[in-house]
Enzyme design. Structure first.
Site, PDB file in Angstrom:
ATOM      1  N   HIS A   1       0.929  -1.290  -0.054  1.00 21.72           N
ATOM      2  CA  HIS A   1      -0.040   0.015  -0.003  1.00 21.72           C
ATOM      3  C   HIS A   1       0.742   1.163  -0.081  1.00 21.72           C
ATOM      4  CE1 HIS A   1      -2.728   2.956   2.340  1.00 21.72           C
ATOM      5  NE2 HIS A   1      -3.300   2.509   1.227  1.00 21.72           N
ATOM      6  N   ARG A   2       0.825   2.112  -1.074  1.00 23.84           N
ATOM      7  CA  ARG A   2       1.527   3.155  -1.365  1.00 23.84           C
ATOM      8  C   ARG A   2       3.019   2.816  -1.267  1.00 23.84           C
ATOM      9  NH1 ARG A   2      -1.697   7.115   2.965  1.00 23.84           N
ATOM     10  NH2 ARG A   2      -3.854   6.128   2.558  1.00 23.84           N
TER      11      ARG A   2
ATOM     12  N   GLU B   1       1.089  -0.451  -4.687  1.00 29.62           N
ATOM     13  CA  GLU B   1      -0.412   0.465  -4.922  1.00 29.62           C
ATOM     14  C   GLU B   1       0.243   1.875  -4.872  1.00 29.62           C
ATOM     15  OE1 GLU B   1      -3.559   2.951  -3.363  1.00 29.62           O
ATOM     16  OE2 GLU B   1      -1.761   2.178  -2.645  1.00 29.62           O
TER      17      GLU B   1
ATOM     18  N   ASP C   1      -0.942   6.182  -5.638  1.00 31.39           N
ATOM     19  CA  ASP C   1      -1.688   7.224  -5.823  1.00 31.39           C
ATOM     20  C   ASP C   1      -1.630   8.211  -6.998  1.00 31.39           C
ATOM     21  OD1 ASP C   1      -3.724   6.039  -3.631  1.00 31.39           O
ATOM     22  OD2 ASP C   1      -2.038   6.532  -2.499  1.00 31.39           O
TER      23      ASP C   1
ATOM     24  N   HIS D   1      -0.778  10.679  -2.004  1.00 34.09           N
ATOM     25  CA  HIS D   1      -2.040  10.343  -1.586  1.00 34.09           C
ATOM     26  C   HIS D   1      -2.900  11.318  -1.441  1.00 34.09           C
ATOM     27  CE1 HIS D   1      -5.124   9.265   1.390  1.00 34.09           C
ATOM     28  NE2 HIS D   1      -5.315   7.994   0.480  1.00 34.09           N
TER      29      HIS D   1
ATOM     30  N   GLU E   1      -4.372   3.700  -8.491  1.00 36.15           N
ATOM     31  CA  GLU E   1      -5.431   4.444  -7.736  1.00 36.15           C
ATOM     32  C   GLU E   1      -5.588   5.927  -8.457  1.00 36.15           C
ATOM     33  OE1 GLU E   1      -7.910   6.143  -3.977  1.00 36.15           O
ATOM     34  OE2 GLU E   1      -6.343   4.527  -3.659  1.00 36.15           O
TER      35      GLU E   1
ATOM     36  N   LYS F   1      -6.633   9.043  -7.768  1.00 36.06           N
ATOM     37  CA  LYS F   1      -7.105   9.763  -6.632  1.00 36.06           C
ATOM     38  C   LYS F   1      -7.866  10.892  -6.721  1.00 36.06           C
ATOM     39  CE  LYS F   1      -6.297   8.666  -3.111  1.00 36.06           C
ATOM     40  NZ  LYS F   1      -7.000   7.769  -1.903  1.00 36.06           N
TER      41      LYS F   1
ATOM     42  N   ASP G   1       0.354  -1.973   4.427  1.00 31.64           N
ATOM     43  CA  ASP G   1       1.463  -1.249   4.725  1.00 31.64           C
ATOM     44  C   ASP G   1       2.474  -1.969   4.928  1.00 31.64           C
ATOM     45  OD1 ASP G   1      -0.395   1.009   4.369  1.00 31.64           O
ATOM     46  OD2 ASP G   1      -0.069   1.623   6.473  1.00 31.64           O
TER      47      ASP G   1
END
Length: 275
Positions: free
Chosen positions: A35-36, A62, A64, A77, A136, A138, A262
């Site tokens: 995640h990120r 992942e 954003d 993000h 993503e 965003k 994360d």
């Protein structure tokens, strides 16, 4: 690469000599999404976090994406730079040159002082072919044309072709997902779902499935029944965001297809263990 949730980093299961159990076969199908990037270990949405995720053998990073004032696609993000840089203001008010002068690492740890907000192109060029990329879109309503920008960057690199199975695009803005799918019909897309979709109906899932390949919900929504209903609609489930081992374990028990976390170590890689 196939991944598995496990109880402890030191509690590695021993496979029976007669072959893998059904449980092990199920475990090995879970996709590990950083995640990120590996944002529990490095500042989110930076090259350091993405590189850490690669080192930790995640299946996907992942990211954003948003757009600067001069139309460049960057990874961040929040719609402002306040939380994750030493600057203030809205992402869309900065030019690329201005936003890349900010320090996007010191807030996390001085070890990462000087980390920059990377462009989408930098990330793609550094990691395509090395690790999957879950993109993503965003707040795309703030950035008219961002779907086309992302599509063009991918198409320039032939990443939109049917044999490329390591790119996914998702958004909470489901109209944006539809626009992106029209531009990139061969790339899998996902609809992100917050708690407002906790009572999603079968009819709504079937509607999503007309343009999406994934229904990616908040982990607090997930139980075995939801996963089964999503699967019956023809989509897969990548749940977000795991920040504790017990939450990863709960998602495994519910039968999700992927876990967005994360901490990639909570979704452990067993590929090659039985070779």
């Amino acid at each position: 690469m196939m991944s598995v949730v496990f109880i402890s980093l030191f509690n590695v299961p021993v496979f029976a000599a007669t072959g893998e159990t059904a449980t092990t076969q199920q475990q090995q199908k879970i996709v590990n999404v950083a995640h990120r990037g590996a944002s529990g270990h490095a500042p989110e949405n930076t090259m350091a976090a993405f590189e850490k995720a690669f080192q930790m053998k995640s299946d996907y990073i992942e990211i954003d994406v948003q757009m600067t004032r001069d139309g460049e696609v960057v990874a961040i993000h929040d719609t402002t730079v306040d939380r994750t840089t030493n600057g203030t203001g809205f992402v869309g008010d900065f030019t690329l040159e201005e936003i890349q002068q900010l320090d996007a690492g010191s807030w996390f740890d001085e070890e990462f002082a000087g980390e920059k907000i990377p462009t989408f192109e930098e990330i793609v060029d550094a990691f395509r072919g090395k690790i999957g990329i879950l993109i993503e879109l965003k707040s795309p309503e703030l950035y008219p044309g961002i779907e086309e920008k992302v599509a063009n960057i991918l198409m320039e690199r032939n990443m939109h072709l049917p044999n490329n199975n390591k790119v996914i695009i998702q958004s909470f803005n489901h109209e944006s997902v539809q626009r992106s799918k029209e531009l990139l019909p061969n790339i899998p897309h996902g609809v992100l779902a917050g708690m407002s979709w906790a009572d999603v109906t079968d009819e709504q899932l079937l509607e999503f499935a007309t343009y999406a390949d994934y229904f990616n919900p908040n982990r607090n929504m997930v139980d075995e029944e939801l996963v089964d209903r999503v699967h019956r609609s023809g989509m897969e489930v990548y749940a977000y965001t795991v920040r504790a081992q017990e939450h990863a374990d709960q998602l495994f028990e519910a039968g999700v297809d992927g876990i967005i976390t994360d901490f990639p170590e909570y979704v452990y890689d067993f590929s090659g263990l039985n070779e």
